[in-house]
Design an enzyme around this catalytic site. Sequence first.
Site, PDB file in Angstrom:
ATOM      1  N   ALA A  69      40.852  39.409  49.517  1.00  0.00           N
ATOM      2  CA  ALA A  69      41.630  38.577  48.599  1.00  0.00           C
ATOM      3  C   ALA A  69      41.060  38.567  47.184  1.00  0.00           C
ATOM      4  CB  ALA A  69      41.722  37.155  49.131  1.00  0.00           C
ATOM      5  N   GLN A 177      44.539  31.367  52.682  1.00  0.00           N
ATOM      6  CA  GLN A 177      44.414  30.402  53.776  1.00  0.00           C
ATOM      7  C   GLN A 177      45.732  30.179  54.514  1.00  0.00           C
ATOM      8  OE1 GLN A 177      41.762  29.151  55.041  1.00  0.00           O
ATOM      9  NE2 GLN A 177      40.249  29.686  53.480  1.00  0.00           N
ATOM     10  N   CYS A 321      26.409  23.387  48.160  1.00  0.00           N
ATOM     11  CA  CYS A 321      25.108  22.829  48.497  1.00  0.00           C
ATOM     12  C   CYS A 321      24.007  23.871  48.359  1.00  0.00           C
ATOM     13  CB  CYS A 321      25.102  22.312  49.937  1.00  0.00           C
ATOM     14  SG  CYS A 321      26.262  20.971  50.197  1.00  0.00           S
TER      15      CYS A 321
END
Length: 380
Positions: A69, A177, A321
């Site tokens: 993608a 998605q 994170c």
Amino acid sequence: MIYLDYNATTPVDERVLNEMLPYFSQQFGNAASAHPFGFDAKKAVDIAREKIAQKLHCEAQEIIFTSGATESINLAIKGVFEMYVEKGNHIITVATEHKAVLDTCRKIEKQGAQITYLPVDKYGLVNIEALRKAIRPTTILIAVMYANNETGVIQPIKKIGEIAKENNIIFFSDATQAIGKIEMNVKEDYIDLLCFSGHKIYAPKGIGGLYISRKNPRVALAEQINGGGHQRGWRSGTLNVPSIVALGKAIDLFSKDEDIRIKNLRDKLETELLQIEGTSLNGDKIKRLVNVSNISFANINGKMLIADLTKKIAISTGSACSAASVEPSHVLEAMAVDEQLSKNSIRFSLGRWTTEQEINFTIDFVKETITNLKITTHFK
């Protein structure tokens, strides 16, 4: 270890693997070769194209294959910008797009493109009237994600497509998605460019595609990879036949019954977790993919929560994170989610092999982990 991170990637379905295996060592020809080995490979590629076209309700010739993608997004956005620069240099997109779209837009901004980044409401949905007002005489492309990777929120694609059509603007949608999870029709939705990726739908990593409309409008793109003129010049390079075969098989396995089962499991998980004090759902509750639940947990150390949960459950956060810091998600930030809640958000994404036993364990483990963290924090 329980895997609830299907939006990040999926394992290859055994049926997909079996379909692609012969093309590694038995039917190994180059699809561009003019002999029987090449003809067999080309036939396999054509069959895969046809399967994908049937799912998108387009012509097989309108599908090209890429490495994924991200490459498709670069080809679509850069290709339109470079090809239509004499008509205009303005592109409209949304603040909650995947980084592949946002970073590509920022790249071409340095080359003279003007980009409008539309805001979203607290549910993650774009405002249609704001989109209308953003259109200029120089607008050449509208780029809006079909379904968000973090929240699962599905945008009003057909309405956006209609606006693009009315204003003679090319409409590109990142359906990475969405494909293989919901039914879509590029013609009815007035989508001119649409990208997808194999590893989100139980095919291998490193394979993806781009739908390019051939009529009404006939979209032209400036190619980004040169050399050999493969795939009608849109994307040169030897075709990855085994993975193309796998992609065709994977998209052919889409099942409404599977969606119903996954949704029921997702709803059970979500209902139980939202009973925990201080929890809240991020994104529209109805207009979203059936397999995703993005939940924020208040009054708790998000970094510690993630660290403890990922000992037994593979999940993602709504933020980026690292060992040194936790940065809020740009998606949740655009939805005006409180910064601390954004840092304390978790994306649970279910898939084909998620079981009810795994969901039951996850519910109990999350509740237990939160209770233990609150007790620990209280005594500190």
